[in-house]
Design an enzyme around this catalytic site. Structure first.
Site, PDB file in Angstrom:
ATOM      1  N   PHE A  42      -4.263   2.787  14.670  1.00 15.95           N
ATOM      2  CA  PHE A  42      -4.813   3.943  13.729  1.00 15.95           C
ATOM      3  C   PHE A  42      -5.871   3.305  12.779  1.00 15.95           C
ATOM      4  O   PHE A  42      -6.148   2.073  12.654  1.00 15.95           O
ATOM      5  CB  PHE A  42      -3.599   4.119  12.682  1.00 15.95           C
ATOM      6  CG  PHE A  42      -2.411   5.167  13.368  1.00 15.95           C
ATOM      7  CD1 PHE A  42      -1.996   4.980  14.558  1.00 15.95           C
ATOM      8  CD2 PHE A  42      -2.525   6.577  12.838  1.00 15.95           C
ATOM      9  CE1 PHE A  42      -0.895   5.880  14.996  1.00 15.95           C
ATOM     10  CE2 PHE A  42      -1.513   7.357  13.354  1.00 15.95           C
ATOM     11  CZ  PHE A  42      -0.936   7.016  14.305  1.00 15.95           C
ATOM     12  N   LYS A  64       8.566 -16.857 -11.265  1.00 11.73           N
ATOM     13  CA  LYS A  64       7.951 -15.663 -11.876  1.00 11.73           C
ATOM     14  C   LYS A  64       6.628 -16.079 -12.448  1.00 11.73           C
ATOM     15  O   LYS A  64       6.518 -16.994 -13.291  1.00 11.73           O
ATOM     16  CB  LYS A  64       8.771 -15.052 -12.697  1.00 11.73           C
ATOM     17  CG  LYS A  64       8.299 -13.649 -12.934  1.00 11.73           C
ATOM     18  CD  LYS A  64       9.274 -12.922 -14.013  1.00 11.73           C
ATOM     19  CE  LYS A  64       8.402 -11.908 -14.671  1.00 11.73           C
ATOM     20  NZ  LYS A  64       9.028 -11.338 -15.982  1.00 11.73           N
ATOM     21  N   ASP A  77      -3.978  -6.437   4.821  1.00 10.05           N
ATOM     22  CA  ASP A  77      -4.771  -7.509   5.340  1.00 10.05           C
ATOM     23  C   ASP A  77      -4.706  -8.770   4.625  1.00 10.05           C
ATOM     24  O   ASP A  77      -5.473  -9.806   5.144  1.00 10.05           O
ATOM     25  CB  ASP A  77      -6.285  -6.717   5.427  1.00 10.05           C
ATOM     26  CG  ASP A  77      -6.469  -5.652   6.340  1.00 10.05           C
ATOM     27  OD1 ASP A  77      -5.835  -5.843   7.230  1.00 10.05           O
ATOM     28  OD2 ASP A  77      -6.999  -4.784   5.795  1.00 10.05           O
ATOM     29  N   LYS A 130     -13.467  -0.167  15.780  1.00 10.02           N
ATOM     30  CA  LYS A 130     -11.846  -0.750  15.832  1.00 10.02           C
ATOM     31  C   LYS A 130     -11.526  -0.690  17.345  1.00 10.02           C
ATOM     32  O   LYS A 130     -10.811  -1.588  17.733  1.00 10.02           O
ATOM     33  CB  LYS A 130     -10.943   0.059  14.778  1.00 10.02           C
ATOM     34  CG  LYS A 130     -11.366  -0.538  13.465  1.00 10.02           C
ATOM     35  CD  LYS A 130     -10.664   0.108  12.312  1.00 10.02           C
ATOM     36  CE  LYS A 130     -10.979  -0.181  10.848  1.00 10.02           C
ATOM     37  NZ  LYS A 130     -10.293   0.560   9.642  1.00 10.02           N
ATOM     38  N   LYS A 152     -10.718  -4.083  18.884  1.00  5.78           N
ATOM     39  CA  LYS A 152      -9.410  -4.412  19.193  1.00  5.78           C
ATOM     40  C   LYS A 152      -8.846  -4.123  20.674  1.00  5.78           C
ATOM     41  O   LYS A 152      -7.580  -4.333  20.887  1.00  5.78           O
ATOM     42  CB  LYS A 152      -8.539  -3.654  18.287  1.00  5.78           C
ATOM     43  CG  LYS A 152      -8.871  -4.231  16.745  1.00  5.78           C
ATOM     44  CD  LYS A 152      -7.706  -3.635  15.715  1.00  5.78           C
ATOM     45  CE  LYS A 152      -8.367  -4.024  14.223  1.00  5.78           C
ATOM     46  NZ  LYS A 152      -7.303  -4.007  13.183  1.00  5.78           N
ATOM     47  N   ASN A 207       0.855  -1.260  -0.161  1.00  6.24           N
ATOM     48  CA  ASN A 207      -0.090  -0.059  -0.002  1.00  6.24           C
ATOM     49  C   ASN A 207       0.908   1.236   0.108  1.00  6.24           C
ATOM     50  O   ASN A 207       1.938   1.319  -0.154  1.00  6.24           O
ATOM     51  CB  ASN A 207      -1.046  -0.037   1.242  1.00  6.24           C
ATOM     52  CG  ASN A 207      -0.328   0.039   2.399  1.00  6.24           C
ATOM     53  OD1 ASN A 207       0.686   0.514   3.052  1.00  6.24           O
ATOM     54  ND2 ASN A 207      -0.282  -1.283   3.294  1.00  6.24           N
TER      55      ASN A 207
HETATM   56  N1  CTP Z   1      -3.737  -3.860  12.025  1.00  7.79           N
HETATM   57  C1  CTP Z   1      -2.869  -4.686  12.502  1.00  7.79           C
HETATM   58  N2  CTP Z   1      -2.912  -5.841  11.829  1.00  7.79           N
HETATM   59  C2  CTP Z   1      -3.441  -5.954  10.461  1.00  7.79           C
HETATM   60  C3  CTP Z   1      -4.534  -5.058  10.238  1.00  7.79           C
HETATM   61  C4  CTP Z   1      -4.369  -3.841  10.846  1.00  7.79           C
HETATM   62  O1  CTP Z   1      -2.028  -4.765  13.385  1.00  7.79           O
HETATM   63  N3  CTP Z   1      -3.383  -7.155   9.978  1.00  7.79           N
HETATM   64  C5  CTP Z   1      -3.530  -2.598  12.729  1.00  7.79           C
HETATM   65  C6  CTP Z   1      -3.006  -1.481  11.909  1.00  7.79           C
HETATM   66  O2  CTP Z   1      -1.703  -0.905  12.327  1.00  7.79           O
HETATM   67  C7  CTP Z   1      -3.757  -0.070  12.778  1.00  7.79           C
HETATM   68  C8  CTP Z   1      -5.264  -0.745  12.924  1.00  7.79           C
HETATM   69  O3  CTP Z   1      -5.033  -2.302  13.071  1.00  7.79           O
HETATM   70  O4  CTP Z   1      -3.467   0.298  13.930  1.00  7.79           O
HETATM   71  C9  CTP Z   1      -6.199  -0.499  12.138  1.00  7.79           C
HETATM   72  O5  CTP Z   1      -6.024  -0.846  10.702  1.00  7.79           O
HETATM   73  P1  CTP Z   1      -6.957  -0.937   9.616  1.00  7.79           P
HETATM   74  O6  CTP Z   1      -6.224  -1.290   8.328  1.00  7.79           O
HETATM   75  O7  CTP Z   1      -7.503   0.546   9.423  1.00  7.79           O
HETATM   76  O8  CTP Z   1      -8.190  -1.674   9.823  1.00  7.79           O
HETATM   77  P2  CTP Z   1      -8.639  -2.993   9.773  1.00  7.79           P
HETATM   78  O9  CTP Z   1      -8.605  -3.606  11.344  1.00  7.79           O
HETATM   79  O10 CTP Z   1      -7.477  -3.852   8.951  1.00  7.79           O
HETATM   80  O11 CTP Z   1      -9.940  -2.915   9.095  1.00  7.79           O
HETATM   81  P3  CTP Z   1     -10.443  -2.449   7.554  1.00  7.79           P
HETATM   82  O12 CTP Z   1      -9.144  -2.828   6.863  1.00  7.79           O
HETATM   83  O13 CTP Z   1     -11.554  -3.547   7.534  1.00  7.79           O
HETATM   84  O14 CTP Z   1     -10.605  -1.153   7.586  1.00  7.79           O
END
Ligand code: CTP
Length: 405
Positions: free
Chosen positions: A324, A290, A280, A338, A342, A211
């Protein structure tokens, strides 16, 4: 930037006779750019490399070279350090370090060092054989015992053609070291684990899913926490940023690697700030060769990566957990969800549709939400300023939780 640790600070910069003296010119500019006023004291040998006129031009102040002969300043060795917030010797030659270690005061700068009752930072620059000589090691050890901070030289090609340790630290590193010395220490005693940057989930030997995270928000949080006295570990996915000075740095690539690294530091930490944009989804098995193009369409089966923060929320004992949430709609509702799911103490939400906020920018605009339901909205600011605001809120939560226990 509206705020800087160096605003209105007075730095006395001692320059000694090394080819790296030209970098001291850049250092004066960097310190001044960040709001400090700099007075240069140059040794006679420094004058062989860079003239006082140059330092005068970049600092806008008189340059001192002699103990005598400046009628406006009758005792410069006493008055100059008295007026300063910190004394920085950059570059510091082997000879000058030897003099400092043994209390020799035979010119203006070495006399200032003895008279100064202010923090002193020493930034060595020399050939690597000289730097690694036991006499130099002993002298630097002696300076540490006096309480001086050493900003170690970098390793790389040297002006003499050799390669090794001895290159003067970069001006940005020296500035960071000065900030660490001068900042108020309101996070002293805290052990802060920060994650930053994106993760990369490999597809095949050349491709990956990732990303746009630049890692700047996490990097700023780690630096500011260190300046404010915390012990800091920064676990970062791949970014273009250099490793911050004075901070334990753990580079990782994938979400699984970040998960392992974060868990290994979790019991150590008193505060965890998860600024990383963790991917994610990834491939459960990376393709060994490859991937070649063939069919017009391609489907890849992706599986969920571990949710690191959710796992920390389950294991949490005494730690303050900060998450975050980067959202493009329903910002506050999503962030609150969240925070609860969490088991966080605080969440930093940012609306990625706001121009200049979030991924890739030097600035950010955030809404900070606490578990008690408080919401604080920040203006759009430099990420370093946002880091100060987030850490102020973390400190408030910490003080409140201490009050409860
Ligand atoms: N985070 C994490 N591990 C993951 C995904 C996210 O520790 N696999 C943490 C990020 O570092 C951030 C928080 O969770 O502090 C929220 O991340 P975000 O990507 O916004 O949320 P998600 O829980 O992944 O939800 P979504 O993608 O559905 O918005």
């Amino acid at each position: 930037m509206r705020f800087s640790t160096l605003s209105s600070k007075k730095i006395l910069l001692g320059v000694t006779g090394s080819i790296a003296a030209y970098k001291a010119v850049e250092l004066v500019r960097e310190l001044s750019r960040q709001g400090a006023s700099v007075t240069v004291v140059a040794t006679k040998n420094a004058g062989e490399f860079i003239g006082a006129v140059t330092f005068h031009a970049v600092s806008g102040s008189a340059v001192y070279t002699d103990l005598f002969g400046m009628p406006a300043e009758p005792a410069p060795h006493i008055n100059l350090p008295r007026q300063a917030d910190a004394v920085v010797i950059a570059p510091a030659t082997a000879n000058f370090i030897g003099k400092m270690a043994h209390g020799i005061a035979d010119d203006l700068l070495s006399t200032i060092v003895l008279a100064a009752q202010k923090p002193i930072l020493v930034c060595p620059a020399m050939n690597s054989a000289m730097y690694e000589h036991p006499a130099m090691k002993g002298n630097l050890e002696q300076l540490r015992k006096y309480g001086y901070r050493i900003v170690e030289p970098e390793t790389g090609p040297l002006a003499c053609g050799d390669e090794g340790p001895g290159r003067l630290a970069e001006p940005s590193t020296i500035c960071e070291a000065v900030k660490i010395v001068l900042e108020k220490k309101d996070l002293q005693g805290q052990k802060i684990l920060v994650t930053a940057g994106p993760t990369e989930e490999p597809i095949d030997p050349v491709r990956f899913i990732s990303n746009r995270s630049s890692g700047k928000m996490g990097d700023s949080l780690a630096r500011v926490a260190k300046r404010r006295g915390a012990e800091v570990v920064l676990i970062s996915g791949p970014t273009c940023l250099s490793k911050p000075w004075g901070i334990e740095f753990v580079p990782v690539r994938t979400a699984a690697e970040m998960y392992k690294a974060v868990l290994s530091y979790f019991d150590w930490a008193t505060i965890v700030i998860k600024a990383a944009a963790v991917a994610d989804y990834g491939l459960s098995t990376v393709l060994p060769q490859k991937l070649k193009k063939g069919t017009p369409d391609l489907s890849l089966k992706l599986t969920r990566t571990p949710d690191i923060l959710k796992e920390l929320g389950k294991r949490k004992k005494r730690q303050i957990l900060v998450g975050f949430a980067a959202e493009s709609k329903n910002l506050i509702a999503e962030a609150r969800r969240k925070l609860q799911e969490k088991n966080l103490d605080l969440i930093v939400a940012n609306d990625i549709t706001v121009p200049g906020a979030g991924f890739g920018f030097d600035t950010n605009q955030v809404n900070i939400i606490t578990a008690d339901g408080e919401v604080f909205d920040s203006p759009l600011l430099d990420k370093e300023e946002i880091a100060y605001i987030i850490l102020d809120k973390v400190l408030e939560v910490l003080q409140r939780s201490r009050g409860k226990s």
